[in-house]
Design an enzyme around this catalytic site. Sequence first.
Site, short mmCIF file in Angstrom:
data_model
loop_
_atom_site.label_atom_id
_atom_site.label_comp_id
_atom_site.label_asym_id
_atom_site.label_seq_id
_atom_site.Cartn_x
_atom_site.Cartn_y
_atom_site.Cartn_z
N GLN A 97 0.70 -1.18 -0.05
CA GLN A 97 0.16 0.04 -0.06
C GLN A 97 0.93 1.37 0.03
O GLN A 97 0.24 2.44 -0.38
CB GLN A 97 -0.85 -0.10 1.18
CG GLN A 97 -0.19 0.18 2.36
CD GLN A 97 -1.11 0.09 3.58
OE1 GLN A 97 -1.55 -0.70 4.13
NE2 GLN A 97 -1.26 1.31 4.20
N CYS A 99 -5.10 0.67 3.87
CA CYS A 99 -5.15 -0.74 3.83
C CYS A 99 -6.44 -1.20 4.04
O CYS A 99 -6.72 -2.51 3.69
CB CYS A 99 -4.35 -1.04 5.48
SG CYS A 99 -5.53 0.11 6.65
N ASN A 133 -1.04 -9.20 5.21
CA ASN A 133 -0.79 -7.73 5.41
C ASN A 133 -0.75 -7.04 3.96
O ASN A 133 -0.62 -7.59 2.94
CB ASN A 133 0.36 -7.33 6.26
CG ASN A 133 0.34 -6.05 6.94
OD1 ASN A 133 -0.48 -5.29 6.79
ND2 ASN A 133 0.96 -5.67 7.87
N HIS A 172 -6.08 -0.56 11.76
CA HIS A 172 -5.19 -1.11 10.69
C HIS A 172 -6.18 -2.40 10.20
O HIS A 172 -6.43 -3.23 10.96
CB HIS A 172 -3.87 -1.60 10.76
CG HIS A 172 -3.01 -2.16 9.64
ND1 HIS A 172 -3.21 -1.32 8.47
CD2 HIS A 172 -2.38 -3.28 9.44
CE1 HIS A 172 -2.39 -1.99 7.65
NE2 HIS A 172 -1.73 -3.22 8.17
#
Length: 325
Positions: free
Chosen positions: A133, A139, A295, A275
């Site tokens: 990202q 995110c 992630n 997040h």
Amino acid sequence: MKSILVILTLALACIEALEDNYILEQWNKFQIDFGKTYRSPVEASRRYSIFKSNLELIENHNKLYEEGLSTYRMGINPFADWHRNEFGTNVNMSSLIEERLKGSQIFSRTPGFKAPESIDWREKGVVTEVKYQGDCGSCWAFSATGAIEAQMAITKGNLVSLSEQNLVDCSITFANKGCRGGFPHFAFNYVKERGIVSEKDYPYRGVVGNCDLEGKQLVTKLSSFVILPREDDEALKEAIVTQGPISVCVDSSEAFNFYSSGIFSGPCSNIEINHAVLAVGYGNENGQEYYIIKNSMGANWGEQGYMKLSRNTCGVASFASYPKL
């Protein structure tokens, strides 16, 4: 007495020089490994100071790991020259009470459900490559696309990388804020109403631009999305088994950001959620249960872009959801 003081002073100076040389070696290696360049000597000096502090944090933690006092390692990654505050608040919780139920369904646990010991949806070919990202607080978009990509692959047998930039540019009117944060639920609402295009048609830039869908073909829309009960870890585990990868939100603490390997167990908060990531499975090592977390910080972060996150940690079951085609 004076001679002893002189000797001690010289010895301390030598130790400091050795420490400085070591830090400089690590700093130079870090810049080479991750292609770091800075706009000015002033900026480089500031980044060096941050790196030095982060390196101390990482190495002090790893001493605990080596002594068997921690279940995970930290490591130098592309964010080692970032101050903690620069990670920012990526998940925008504003208007959550009003928006979280819009267009959604509520997940109900199955009485007597027995989950298998482990599951990893990566092994089933329904998870796209790890993405990055950058320094855009997007995110939420990566978490949402990951969940939709998996649902498409599970239900239609077609794994397509979807466009996070489409969401960043076009879902502002659905309560998202581009690079200043957003929420997977809001992204699902957007895709339900407007649809989403492929990454190939609308590549990621990491900055907010004008919504430009002209000439681009929609890949899919959603019929709805499903919200899991708050802080219900068993519901999250069942949903992963029965539905596929699940969009989840966590507190990405300082320790979280420098995770390298092992089972992450904090410190982090179950309240300060900031997040969004994707839970693609779970497992158990030596009696310690964990979720497999994808992630959006690139393959140089964690275990090739993934984390083993201890269950009931960092608020992982606080805001979990998945889309329905």
